[in-house]
Motif scaffolding. Structure first.
Motif, mmCIF file in Angstrom:
data_model
loop_
_atom_site.group_PDB
_atom_site.id
_atom_site.type_symbol
_atom_site.label_atom_id
_atom_site.label_comp_id
_atom_site.label_asym_id
_atom_site.label_seq_id
_atom_site.Cartn_x
_atom_site.Cartn_y
_atom_site.Cartn_z
ATOM 1 N N PRO A 141 -0.232 -2.663 1.135
ATOM 2 C CA PRO A 141 -1.026 -3.995 0.535
ATOM 3 C C PRO A 141 -2.268 -3.543 0.477
ATOM 4 O O PRO A 141 -2.997 -2.331 0.634
ATOM 5 N N PRO A 142 -2.961 -4.230 -0.753
ATOM 6 C CA PRO A 142 -4.413 -3.745 -1.246
ATOM 7 C C PRO A 142 -5.468 -3.907 -0.076
ATOM 8 O O PRO A 142 -5.088 -4.772 0.947
ATOM 9 N N MET A 143 -6.474 -3.234 0.044
ATOM 10 C CA MET A 143 -7.671 -3.337 0.759
ATOM 11 C C MET A 143 -8.792 -4.102 0.165
ATOM 12 O O MET A 143 -9.339 -3.601 -0.796
ATOM 13 N N LEU A 144 -8.688 -5.294 0.661
ATOM 14 C CA LEU A 144 -9.976 -5.938 0.283
ATOM 15 C C LEU A 144 -9.982 -6.539 -1.036
ATOM 16 O O LEU A 144 -11.018 -6.883 -1.559
ATOM 17 N N ARG B 241 -5.489 -8.151 -5.498
ATOM 18 C CA ARG B 241 -4.155 -7.363 -5.956
ATOM 19 C C ARG B 241 -4.329 -5.826 -5.930
ATOM 20 O O ARG B 241 -5.445 -5.434 -6.409
ATOM 21 N N LYS B 242 -3.166 -5.172 -5.913
ATOM 22 C CA LYS B 242 -3.459 -3.691 -6.175
ATOM 23 C C LYS B 242 -2.509 -3.501 -7.628
ATOM 24 O O LYS B 242 -1.818 -4.080 -7.837
ATOM 25 N N ILE B 243 -3.363 -2.627 -8.309
ATOM 26 C CA ILE B 243 -2.699 -2.278 -9.675
ATOM 27 C C ILE B 243 -2.111 -0.756 -9.925
ATOM 28 O O ILE B 243 -2.881 0.018 -9.276
ATOM 29 N N VAL B 244 -0.820 -0.861 -10.004
ATOM 30 C CA VAL B 244 -0.239 0.579 -10.030
ATOM 31 C C VAL B 244 0.152 0.577 -11.394
ATOM 32 O O VAL B 244 1.125 -0.246 -11.842
ATOM 33 N N TRP B 245 -0.141 1.956 -11.916
ATOM 34 C CA TRP B 245 0.235 2.194 -13.438
ATOM 35 C C TRP B 245 1.139 3.333 -13.438
ATOM 36 O O TRP B 245 0.702 4.425 -13.233
#
Length: 350
Positions: free
Chosen positions: A80-83, A86-90
């Protein structure tokens, strides 16, 4: 009635502004600059600035050590993203998306397909490839589960906006004629050129650094834009065809003082004048430029730029020039003439 599809850049921007983004995005095309722009734009929108090192993840398959590609991207996406919203994964240039690249093992392929069926809501997963064949049957199951954006060359309107926006941000006034000159000098639309938006960005930064008082100095675009080898040849041939020998000598000397091989310049000139002769002959026969390019197997951009030069010579003049080039070639090979002197005599005798 056929309607041209908007560029992937515009489609992405519209999806972003209308909150119509998908959780898995596939970027393909030659413009790596736009891949980076998408990643940065999504990061700016969804990632807490204090958490950028954790919630912005770039996966390069070649740099992986212990974990495989699918293990790595799944771990990143499922954490999960921290604060951040969303998390962005490339995932950049994975082998299974490369032309003639190695396919994923069956087990990894199944695990990735399972994730694509139900991606994490808190993560946007980006795949990018500069060599992807979007019509590949083998990749169809993967591609169909993503939102695709074609990030190839910008159309001329978008490229003008790209350039103008950067000049405005630097407080520089620029007119449409200068923007078009910059595009032409760069060779951006030459299919045989490697010049891309990263190259354009670099040239724009050089022009901004040179500019004082909010306007681009006269001649700065021609002097600073890196362009490509085709641009140099067109400039040299333009000077030759307009009988501006002093300018032709200047262009040639500038090139040679950069350490360029002299013999290579002669070979390139021969190719260009051979093409000009063919263009002149086809022009006299009333053949349009697009058909010329098709028959010659040449780049339409090159044909279009050489047509005005070819028109300034008769067929006999072009044949005479080619004979001179071939003669100089023989004299250089036999050691009869110094290479630089031979080229200078060639220009002087035109």
């Amino acid at each position: 009635m056929y309607q041209e599809q908007p560029h992937g850049f515009n489609l992405f921007f519209n999806d972003l502004n209308t909150d119509n983004l998908k959780n898995v995005i596939l970027l393909y095309g030659r413009e790596r600059f736009l891949f980076r722009w998408v990643f940065d734009t999504l990061s700016d929108k969804y990632v807490n600035p204090a958490m950028r090192t954790l919630d912005r993840v770039v996966v390069d398959e070649e740099e992986l050590e212990n974990l495989g590609l699918v293990d790595t991207l799944l771990e990143a996406c499922e954490t999960p993203p921290m604060l951040s919203d969303r998390k962005i994964v490339w995932v950049r240039e994975p082998a299974f998306l490369q032309k003639e690249g190695k396919a994923l093992p069956a087990e990894d392929k199944a695990r990735l397909a399972n994730y694509l069926e139900n991606p994490e809501e808190g993560c946007i997963l980006i795949f990018s490839s500069t060599t992807l064949d979007i019509k590949s049957k083998a990749l169809e199951p993967f591609v169909s589960k993503t939102k695709t954006y074609n990030m190839d060359k910008l159309d001329k309107k978008s490229l003008r906006q790209f350039i103008s926006k950067r000049f405005r941000a630097a407080g520089i006034m620029v007119n449409g004629r200068d923007v078009d000159l910059l595009i032409d000098e760069s060779g951006y639309y030459n299919k045989e050129s490697d010049y891309d938006l990263y190259s354009m960005e670099n040239d724009l930064q050089k022009l901004v650094a040179l500019t004082e008082g909010g306007s681009i100095p006269s001649g700065a675009i021609q002097a600073l834009v890196s362009g490509d080898e085709e641009t140099y040849l067109f400039d040299l041939i333009e000077s030759i065809s307009t009988r501006k020998k002093e300018r032709a000598f200047e262009i040639l000397n500038n090139k040679l003082t950069q350490g360029e091989e002299i013999y290579g310049q002669l070979s390139q000139l021969a190719v260009q004048f051979e093409l000009m002769l063919s263009i002149r002959q086809m022009r006299d026969d009333g053949i349009p430029s697009k058909e010329m390019a098709k028959r010659l197997g040449a780049n339409p951009y090159r044909v279009e730029k050489l047509m005005p030069q070819a028109a300034r010579f008769s067929k006999d003049e072009l044949m005479k020039i080619l004979s001179s080039v071939y003669e100089i070639d023989r004299e250089i090979k036999t050691g009869y003439l110094d290479q630089r002197l031979a080229l200078e005599l060639f220009i002087a005798n035109l």
